[in-house]
Design a protein around this motif. Structure first.
Motif, mmCIF file in Angstrom:
data_model
loop_
_atom_site.group_PDB
_atom_site.id
_atom_site.type_symbol
_atom_site.label_atom_id
_atom_site.label_comp_id
_atom_site.label_asym_id
_atom_site.label_seq_id
_atom_site.Cartn_x
_atom_site.Cartn_y
_atom_site.Cartn_z
ATOM 1 N N THR A 118 0.812 -1.220 0.000
ATOM 2 C CA THR A 118 0.000 0.000 0.000
ATOM 3 C C THR A 118 0.845 1.269 0.000
ATOM 4 O O THR A 118 0.449 2.283 -0.573
ATOM 5 N N VAL A 119 1.981 1.226 0.674
ATOM 6 C CA VAL A 119 2.791 2.445 0.849
ATOM 7 C C VAL A 119 4.129 2.263 0.127
ATOM 8 O O VAL A 119 5.051 1.643 0.656
ATOM 9 N N PRO A 120 4.261 2.807 -1.072
ATOM 10 C CA PRO A 120 5.511 2.620 -1.812
ATOM 11 C C PRO A 120 6.707 3.179 -1.046
ATOM 12 O O PRO A 120 6.632 4.268 -0.482
ATOM 13 N N GLY A 121 7.783 2.409 -1.030
ATOM 14 C CA GLY A 121 9.020 2.885 -0.403
ATOM 15 C C GLY A 121 9.001 2.902 1.108
ATOM 16 O O GLY A 121 9.904 3.451 1.730
ATOM 17 N N VAL A 122 7.981 2.291 1.723
ATOM 18 C CA VAL A 122 7.875 2.368 3.192
ATOM 19 C C VAL A 122 9.047 1.651 3.867
ATOM 20 O O VAL A 122 9.546 0.633 3.364
ATOM 21 N N ALA A 123 9.517 2.204 4.960
ATOM 22 C CA ALA A 123 10.509 1.543 5.805
ATOM 23 C C ALA A 123 9.794 1.034 7.046
ATOM 24 O O ALA A 123 8.973 1.752 7.629
ATOM 25 N N ILE A 124 10.101 -0.192 7.435
ATOM 26 C CA ILE A 124 9.468 -0.765 8.627
ATOM 27 C C ILE A 124 10.557 -1.197 9.596
ATOM 28 O O ILE A 124 11.489 -1.912 9.221
ATOM 29 N N SER A 125 10.427 -0.727 10.821
ATOM 30 C CA SER A 125 11.335 -1.183 11.872
ATOM 31 C C SER A 125 10.535 -2.031 12.859
ATOM 32 O O SER A 125 9.304 -1.981 12.870
ATOM 33 N N THR A 126 11.243 -2.796 13.655
ATOM 34 C CA THR A 126 10.543 -3.704 14.568
ATOM 35 C C THR A 126 11.308 -3.867 15.873
ATOM 36 O O THR A 126 12.465 -3.443 15.976
ATOM 37 N N ASP A 127 10.633 -4.447 16.859
ATOM 38 C CA ASP A 127 11.253 -4.760 18.153
ATOM 39 C C ASP A 127 11.149 -6.264 18.378
ATOM 40 O O ASP A 127 10.112 -6.866 18.082
ATOM 41 N N VAL A 128 12.200 -6.823 18.951
ATOM 42 C CA VAL A 128 12.250 -8.260 19.191
ATOM 43 C C VAL A 128 12.812 -8.508 20.590
ATOM 44 O O VAL A 128 13.755 -7.840 21.007
ATOM 45 N N ILE A 129 12.228 -9.462 21.307
ATOM 46 C CA ILE A 129 12.791 -9.892 22.588
ATOM 47 C C ILE A 129 13.470 -11.243 22.398
ATOM 48 O O ILE A 129 12.886 -12.154 21.798
ATOM 49 N N VAL A 130 14.670 -11.351 22.895
ATOM 50 C CA VAL A 130 15.469 -12.565 22.728
ATOM 51 C C VAL A 130 15.556 -13.290 24.067
ATOM 52 O O VAL A 130 15.825 -12.677 25.093
ATOM 53 N N GLY A 131 15.313 -14.608 24.038
ATOM 54 C CA GLY A 131 15.476 -15.399 25.267
ATOM 55 C C GLY A 131 14.354 -15.199 26.258
ATOM 56 O O GLY A 131 14.581 -15.217 27.479
ATOM 57 N N PHE A 132 13.117 -15.030 25.747
ATOM 58 C CA PHE A 132 11.972 -14.929 26.663
ATOM 59 C C PHE A 132 11.789 -16.265 27.384
ATOM 60 O O PHE A 132 12.262 -17.316 26.919
#
Ligand code: SF4
Length: 459
Positions: free
Chosen positions: A288-302
């Motif tokens: 839907t959004v050309p050129g969009v950048a997506i960042s994310t959060d991740v938890i390691v070792g839950f």
């Protein structure tokens, strides 16, 4: 409000997320308008405020050390005032009072008015607080505006709902007025904040949503760019995605935490989606959004995360190729559901190893994504000069550096990318500033990478 004692001073020290930064800015603005001046030295200030964070143990330890370091100051300046604000302050403060008897005010997030009222009284001034008092007098080019406070979600690992309370949205007219004041004071980019920003408005009588609010703030003259964070996958509606695509001032950048790639781990975190739904959502946003950048959060070792489950997180990162990944090893926060009901059983060295796997993977992905930008032009909002170089951000929140002798603070410029790293771009200024209020249409290629602000929810 009349000033009759202009030499009083204040010092504010802040750790944690952008919401804390926004609160500190608002408190600073109120104090300055009451005649206080900022001092970088806490030991010289009449009023000292520490804005705290307890999302991670490291942040809490820093606050505790800072509080302890001010005991000497308190003895030397009994007339001074010390306030502890932010997420370290729960509803009940008896334990904190016992532990830190040298603190005068304990204030929950956003609830700093007792200190402002005291500061006004100390100056012999009335305290007619209105929005203008809290909007920073000299805001930065890019400024945070909280739009929804609190969180009703109660993810098992997170302390935020216990400290920031239930969700409360600010009405659209108030936000528009604040954006107008900020624009009058030189702000070009407004970053709309919420623990779950895409739940904006559900608690207001007319039930506007984030798309309505983005549209209203976009109409403010002088505001050239809008961003928003942090979004929750469950609440990211197609209406909001369409608004990002349609509204030219809204930057093509979305922070969308997924936290874990395995559905069992997501369930034990109380994250209300399956990873398949998340993958579908990211695909829909990109379509839907050309050129969009997506960042994310991740938890390691839950708690209970096996190697196989961790590998699912790695697979999601490989598949979706995020622009930025904010990864953090799980640490137990006292008072959370996980602290009560789950066991933190992944050994620290194993958490470190998993973190390293993710960091190396993301460095490779970000390198590949950024290399594609070589030779392309990006629109940059120039924020400041650092070590002799101009720095700003692309629409996709990527730091961009360039050299030029003229003053470009607060201007939109076009830069040709000449060097890239996994974390930033360097370039050559093209043709000077873009004309005043003209906003370039989407000129960035697909898959532009972004390295940006730390996430609002640093988990
Ligand atoms: S992680 Fe975010 S959504 Fe979950 S409880 Fe914390 S603030 Fe709320």
């Amino acid at each position: 409000m009349e000033m009759n004692e202009p030499m009083a001073s204040y010092h504010i020290w802040t750790v944690g997320c952008q919401m804390n930064k926004a609160d500190s800015d608002r408190l600073a603005s109120a104090l300055e308008q009451l005649g206080y001046t900022f001092t970088p030295r806490a030991d010289e200030a009449d009023i000292v405020a520490l804005n705290s964070c307890v999302v991670r143990q490291g942040a809490e330890d820093k606050v505790t050390a800072r509080l302890d370091s001010l005991k000497g100051w308190r003895r030397a300046r009994p007339e001074g005032t010390l306030a502890l604000m932010g997420c370290m302050v729960a509803t009940r403060t008896e334990a904190l009072q016992e532990r830190f008897p040298h603190v005068d005010y304990f204030m929950r997030p956003q609830e700093f008015m007792p200190l402002v009222e005291f500061a006004a009284e100390r100056q012999g001034m009335a305290c007619d607080v209105d929005l203008a008092l809290l909007v920073p007098r000299r805001p930065q080019v890019s400024t945070f505006v909280p739009v929804i406070h609190g969180c009703d979600e109660f993810c098992t690992f997170c302390i935020v709902p216990y400290r920031r309370g239930r969700e409360r949205s600010r009405p659209i007219p108030e936000l528009v007025r604040e954006a107008e004041l900020l624009a009058e004071r030189g702000v070009k980019e407004v970053i709309l904040l919420g623990q779950i920003v895409d739940r904006y408005g559900h608690d207001l009588p007319e039930k506007p949503d984030l798309a309505d609010m983005l549209e209203a703030v976009c109409a403010v003259e002088g505001v050239e760019r809008l961003r928003f964070l942090t979004s929750h996958p469950r609440d990211m509606s197609q209406r909001v995605i369409d608004a990002v695509a349609r509204l030219e001032k809204v930057c093509e950048w979305i922070n969308l935490p997924f936290q874990a790639g395995d559905n069992k781990v997501l369930a034990s975190m109380r994250r209300p989606y399956h990873i398949e739904e998340y993958v579908e959502l990211v695909g829909r946003i990109r379509a839907t959004v050309p050129g969009v950048a997506i960042s994310t959060d991740v938890i390691v070792g839950f708690c209970g995360e096996t190697e196989e489950q961790f590998q699912r997180t790695v697979e999601v990162l490989e598949e979706l190729r995020f622009d930025v990944v904010h990864a953090a090893p799980y640490s137990t926060r006292s008072g959370t559901i996980a602290a009560r009901n789950l066991t933190d059983d992944v050994p620290p060295q194993e958490k470190r190893r998993r973190m390293q796997v993710i960091e190396e993977l993301q460095e490779r992905i970000a390198t590949e994504l950024n290399t594609r930008l070589l030779g392309l032009r990006v629109e940059v909002l120039v924020e400041s000069r650092q070590r002799g170089r101009w720095t700003g951000r692309s629409r996709t929140n990527k730091p961009v550096f360039f050299d030029d002798d003229r003053d470009w603070t607060g201007r939109l410029v076009e830069v040709e990318v000449t060097h890239t790293s996994p974390w930033s771009l360097q370039g050559r200024l093209l043709d000077g500033a873009l004309p005043g209020s003209i906003i370039l249409s989407r000129m960035l290629p697909e898959q532009e990478s972004s390295v940006g602000h730390i996430p609002l929810i640093p988990v």
